[in-house]
Design a protein around this motif. Structure first.
Motif, short mmCIF file in Angstrom:
data_model
loop_
_atom_site.label_atom_id
_atom_site.label_comp_id
_atom_site.label_asym_id
_atom_site.label_seq_id
_atom_site.Cartn_x
_atom_site.Cartn_y
_atom_site.Cartn_z
N THR A 206 0.80 -1.16 -0.04
CA THR A 206 0.10 0.04 -0.04
C THR A 206 0.87 1.21 -0.13
O THR A 206 2.05 1.21 0.38
N LYS A 242 -0.81 -0.06 -3.90
CA LYS A 242 -2.34 -0.21 -3.59
C LYS A 242 -2.89 1.15 -2.98
O LYS A 242 -2.17 1.62 -2.25
N GLY A 244 -6.23 1.24 -1.47
CA GLY A 244 -7.80 0.63 -1.17
C GLY A 244 -8.58 0.64 -2.11
O GLY A 244 -8.50 0.48 -3.11
N LYS A 245 -9.64 1.35 -1.88
CA LYS A 245 -11.07 1.24 -2.78
C LYS A 245 -10.71 2.05 -4.21
O LYS A 245 -11.43 1.83 -5.24
N GLY A 247 -8.24 1.56 -5.94
CA GLY A 247 -7.61 0.62 -6.90
C GLY A 247 -6.22 0.62 -6.72
O GLY A 247 -5.57 1.28 -5.73
N PHE A 263 -13.87 -3.12 -8.93
CA PHE A 263 -15.36 -3.46 -9.04
C PHE A 263 -16.09 -3.21 -7.83
O PHE A 263 -15.46 -2.84 -6.65
N THR A 270 -12.97 -4.54 5.64
CA THR A 270 -12.09 -4.45 4.59
C THR A 270 -10.55 -5.33 4.80
O THR A 270 -10.02 -5.48 3.86
N PHE A 271 -10.38 -6.00 5.74
CA PHE A 271 -9.06 -6.59 5.95
C PHE A 271 -9.43 -7.92 5.07
O PHE A 271 -10.30 -8.49 4.92
N GLY A 272 -8.09 -8.40 4.64
CA GLY A 272 -8.10 -9.65 3.70
C GLY A 272 -8.14 -9.11 2.12
O GLY A 272 -7.83 -9.95 1.43
N ALA A 273 -8.44 -7.72 2.09
CA ALA A 273 -8.53 -7.23 0.58
C ALA A 273 -7.12 -7.47 0.04
O ALA A 273 -6.97 -7.88 -1.22
N GLY A 274 -6.19 -6.95 0.81
CA GLY A 274 -4.68 -7.01 0.00
C GLY A 274 -4.12 -8.55 -0.26
O GLY A 274 -3.69 -8.97 -1.21
N SER A 299 -8.47 -7.54 -8.12
CA SER A 299 -9.54 -6.71 -7.63
C SER A 299 -10.88 -7.50 -7.35
O SER A 299 -11.52 -7.22 -6.38
N ALA A 302 -10.59 -9.79 -4.45
CA ALA A 302 -10.65 -9.03 -3.13
C ALA A 302 -11.95 -8.56 -2.86
O ALA A 302 -12.65 -8.71 -1.75
N ILE A 306 -13.72 -9.20 0.69
CA ILE A 306 -14.35 -8.29 1.69
C ILE A 306 -15.82 -8.35 1.97
O ILE A 306 -16.37 -7.63 2.82
N1 LIG Z 1 -14.05 -0.95 -0.53
C1 LIG Z 1 -13.55 -1.66 -1.62
N2 LIG Z 1 -14.20 -1.78 -2.95
C2 LIG Z 1 -13.63 -2.56 -3.69
N3 LIG Z 1 -12.80 -2.85 -3.92
C3 LIG Z 1 -11.84 -2.70 -2.85
C4 LIG Z 1 -12.21 -2.02 -1.67
N4 LIG Z 1 -11.12 -2.12 -0.68
C5 LIG Z 1 -9.84 -2.86 -1.46
N5 LIG Z 1 -10.70 -3.15 -2.59
C6 LIG Z 1 -9.82 -3.96 -3.53
O1 LIG Z 1 -8.59 -4.57 -3.01
C7 LIG Z 1 -7.14 -4.19 -3.34
C8 LIG Z 1 -6.49 -4.11 -2.43
O2 LIG Z 1 -6.95 -3.30 -1.30
P1 LIG Z 1 -5.77 -2.55 -0.07
O3 LIG Z 1 -5.19 -1.54 -0.85
O4 LIG Z 1 -6.88 -2.05 0.89
O5 LIG Z 1 -5.18 -3.59 0.32
P2 LIG Z 1 -4.44 -3.89 1.88
O6 LIG Z 1 -4.48 -2.43 2.58
O7 LIG Z 1 -3.14 -4.59 1.53
O8 LIG Z 1 -5.62 -4.72 2.45
P3 LIG Z 1 -5.52 -5.52 3.90
O9 LIG Z 1 -6.66 -4.59 4.44
O10 LIG Z 1 -6.01 -6.82 3.57
O11 LIG Z 1 -4.04 -5.09 4.38
C9 LIG Z 1 -7.58 -2.70 -3.80
O12 LIG Z 1 -6.62 -2.52 -4.88
C10 LIG Z 1 -8.96 -2.87 -4.54
O13 LIG Z 1 -8.77 -3.47 -5.86
#
Ligand SMILES: Nc1ncnc2c1ncn2[C@@H]1O[C@H](COP(=O)(O)OP(=O)(O)OP(=O)(O)O)[C@@H](O)[C@H]1O
Ligand SMILES: O=C(O)C[C@@H](O)[C@H](O)C(=O)CO
Length: 336
Positions: A206, A242, A244-245, A247, A263, A270-274, A299, A302, A306
Motif C-alpha cells: 500500500t 495499492k 484501497g478502494k 484501486g 469492482f 476491509t481486511f483480507g483485501a490485500g 480486484s 478482493a 471483503i
Molecule cells: N471497498 C472496496 N471496494 C472494492 N474493492 C476494494 C475495496 N477495498 C479494497 N479493494 C480492492 O482490494 C485491493 C487491495 O486493497 P487494499 O489497498 O486495501 O490492500 P491492503 O491494505 O493490503 O488490504 P488489507 O486490509 O488486507 O491489509 C484494492 O486495490 C482494490 O482492488
C-alpha cells in the motif's frame, strides 16, 4: 508485453514463507471489541491467506513456516492440508511457543481494526536451517511477507529462502504486509524491508507501506513513480502500489503505470483485501495475462473476500472470480 517469465519446468507453482496464525473474527459486527462476545476461528496470517487463495485458484502450492505444538497449531496444519497445500516444510515448534492470534473488530464496513496477540509466537521462531532448499528449487514462485522479517531467527530464515530462490531461479514476490506490533523501531523496519526488496521481482504494497520503507529517502510528495523507479535499479520488474478502494497501479521498468478497473462490493470488512488481491494478481500473471487483466482479477477476488466474514475461508475459486466479474459487467452487483 511480458514483464516476468516464470520457470515453467518447475512442478510446484507457488511457495510462501512466514506467518501462520489464527484469526478470530467478531460475530457481532458493527460494534466495538469491548462489546463483542463471540468470534469465529479461521486460519490467518497474510502469507497463509495468499497461499490458500492460490490453492483455491487451482495452483500447486506449499508453505514454509512454524506452528505451535498445540491444538491451534494442529488446526492450522489440518486446514492447509484440506486445502491441498503441501505442509512438508511446516515445522512444529518444540520450545513452548504459541500461535499468534488476530482478533478482528468490525465496527463498520470502513472502520475495521485488528487486535494482535503476538508474544512468543511460533511463526517467528522458524530458523534458516529449517528452510528446505529442495522445495524452493522446485518452485516457480517464492512469496515472502514483511512481518516474518521482524525478528530473528525468522528474519534469517526469510533471507535464506531468498538466497535459495535466487540460486534456483524462482520468481520472488514480496508482499510488504507491514504490521507494526512485532518491530522495535521504524528505522529497523525500513532497513530490513529495503534489504529484502532489493532481491525481489514483484513488490506489492500500500502507499502507507512504501512510505514506511522510504524513511531514509526523499519523496516529500509521496510520488508513486519515484517510489517504484528505485526498485527497477535492483531486481524488480513490477511494483504495485495499492490505494484501497481507489484501486492500484502497477509500475514497470518502461515507465508505464498500468491501471485496472476495480469492482463494486457489498463490503462487510476491509481486511483480507490485500491478500486476495495478491492471490488473484499472481495467478493472472502466471497464466500469461496482461497486467491489467491480472489486476482486474485480483480486484474481483478482493471484492469477494471483503464481502465475506473471513479472509482465508472466503478465498474464491477461479469459477467464483469469473462469475463475480460477469455479474459486475451485467450490473448485478452494486457497492454497499
Ligand atoms: N471497498 C472496496 N471496494 C472494492 N474493492 C476494494 C475495496 N477495498 C479494497 N479493494 C480492492 O482490494 C485491493 C487491495 O486493497 P487494499 O489497498 O486495501 O490492500 P491492503 O491494505 O493490503 O488490504 P488489507 O486490509 O488486507 O491489509 C484494492 O486495490 C482494490 O482492488
Ligand atoms: O495479519 C494478520 O495476521 C491477520 C490476518 O490473518 C488477517 O487475516 C488479515 O489481516 C488479512 O490481511
Amino acid at each position: 508485453m511480458t514483464y516476468v517469465t516464470f520457470p515453467q519446468e518447475k512442478s510446484l507453482d507457488f511457495v510462501a514463507i512466514g506467518r501462520l496464525c489464527i484469526d478470530l473474527n467478531a460475530n457481532e459486527i458493527h460494534r466495538p471489541m469491548e462489546e463483542t462476545m463471540t468470534f469465529t476461528k479461521y486460519v490467518g496470517g497474510s502469507p497463509a491467506n495468499i497461499t490458500i487463495g492460490m490453492s483455491r485458484l487451482g495452483m500447486k502450492t506449499s508453505f514454509i513456516g512454524k506452528i505451535a505444538n498445540d491444538q491451534m497449531g494442529r488446526f492450522i496444519a489440518t486446514y492447509l492440508e484440506r486445502n491441498a497445500i503441501d505442509t512438508s516444510n511446516v515445522v512444529t515448534d518444540r520450545t513452548g511457543a504459541v500461535t499468534g492470534l488476530a482478533f478482528t473488530e468490525i465496527k463498520s464496513p470502513t472502520d475495521c481494526s485488528i487486535l494482535m496477540y503476538r508474544d512468543n509466537v511460533a511463526d517467528l521462531k522458524l530458523t534458516p536451517e529449517e528452510v528446505q532448499e529442495s522445495l524452493i528449487a522446485g518452485a516457480k514462485v517464492l512469496l515472502i511477507s514483511g512481518t516474518a522479517l521482524a525478528q530473528s531467527p525468522s528474519r534469517e530464515a526469510v533471507f535464506q529462502a531468498l538466497n535459495y530462490a535466487k540460486k534456483h531461479g524462482a520468481i520472488i514476490v514480496f508482499d510488504l504486509d507491514y504490521r507494526p506490533y512485532t518491530w522495535t523501531s521504524p528505522e529497523e523496519t525500513a532497513v530490513y524491508y529495503n534489504l529484502a526488496a532489493e532481491k525481489c521481482d514483484i513488490i506489492l504494497g500500500t502507499r502507507e507501506e512504501f512510505d514506511m520503507m522510504e524513511k531514509f529517502e526523499h519523496n516529500p510528495e509521496k510520488d508513486d513513480h519515484i517510489t517504484a523507479a528505485k526498485w527497477f535499479d535492483y531486481s524488480a520488474k513490477i511494483v504495485i502500489i495499492k490505494h484501497g478502494k481507489d484501486g492500484s497501479i502497477a509500475y514497470t521498468p518502461d515507465g508505464v503505470g498500468h491501471r485496472a478497473k476495480s469492482f463494486p462490493a457489498k463490503v462487510v470488512k476491509t481486511f483480507g483485501a490485500g491478500d486476495s488481491y495478491a492471490a488473484g494478481f499472481i495467478y493472472g500473471v502466471m497464466q500469461g495475462w496482461t497486467l491489467e487483466k491480472s489486476m482486474e482479477y485480483g480486484s474481483a477476488a478482493a471484492c469477494i473476500v471483503i464481502s465475506s466474514h473471513s479472509c482465508s475461508d472466503a478465498m474464491p475459486t477461479a469459477a467464483a472470480v469469473d462469475d463475480y466479474i460477469e455479474r459486475c459487467n451485467r450490473g448485478e452487483i452494486t457497492a454497499s
